[in-house]
Design an enzyme around this catalytic site. Sequence first.
Site: not given
Length: 370
Positions: A61-63
């Site tokens: 999910l991150y960035t």
Amino acid sequence: MDRYYLLGRSGLRVSPLSLGTMTFGKEGTYGGPWGSTEDVSRTLFHRYLDAGGNFVDTADLYTHGTSETLIGRFLEERGDRDRVVLTTKYTYNATRPGDPNAGGNSRKNMLRAVDASLKRLRTDYIDLYLLHTWDRLTPAEEVVRTFDDLVRAGKIRYAGLSDVPSWYAARAQTWAEAHALTPLINLQLQYSLVERSLEHEYVPLARTLGLGITTWSPLGSGLLSGKYRPSEAGAHGDGRLTSAVGGQQLGLFTERNWRIVAALEQVSRELGRDMSQVALNWVATQPGVGSVIIGATNPRQLDGNLAALDFTIPEGLRRQLDEASAPPVPFPHGMFSNPYQLNLHGHAAVGDKPAGYTQPVFTGTAPRVG
């Protein structure tokens, strides 16, 4: 960092401070104005590993996947993939809106997500793979069975859970034990002086069932960093918490939290340490905690965080922090306190084991932090 500890009931050695990479990249909610460019991210990544750290945390999910992509690039540049304990997570549908099977905790999504993460990370295995957030739907049995299949396929080495109810974690671990499947070794949860809810259920669960806790947001989203002070508008200070989607919306600017900040400031002053270092040290030395996830936006901030375990908080000062941040005791946990429990034992003094029954195993110099 010159010492490592086993994570949960496993043989996996990890640093007591883990590098969080949620803001590696500029894309999406976790990037934007607070995300790090590739060059800054590379500097932080190498600085952490060069300081002896070996535990790196990310998620698909991150960035929008950029965090994983950058880590894969940095690992390839270093050429020492096997030294790093790499953690990533799955659950969120960040790339295929409208597709219900491209998100959640199902077997279908886990198998899709792990292959996508392996590709971005430029590796053929993930050391620790976590369910990111409970979806309220997928049976724990399905998750555990799929983790076991991934271990047998060589795609992951260990498995764990993040942000799930305590009963769900207990169900999953018990199912794994009962059916000789890959055991879970990690619970990733929020924990700080301003968020201590996990102490009543999760810490006893983790210690009993062999799950090492890794903690996120140990600085209370930055509230405990020393940058913020109370004001008529809620708070003043330069950071995310005073932005349009900051601490007021998160409910962090409360009288209780400001009392905690004041107590932390006093203890930090007596120790001659930064507030953030004392807050990190407190979390890292709490029962059940295996590693604390630290983040940084620049090398100076990272260096300060990495020095957070170079001292011990004296018992008296720790008591001040404990008392200022003590959470309310939810039912039925008040019935498990010593005054109430004495009635169960006829007012006889009864204990689990004598003091010193189990001595800690430590190879090398004695740990500086208890």
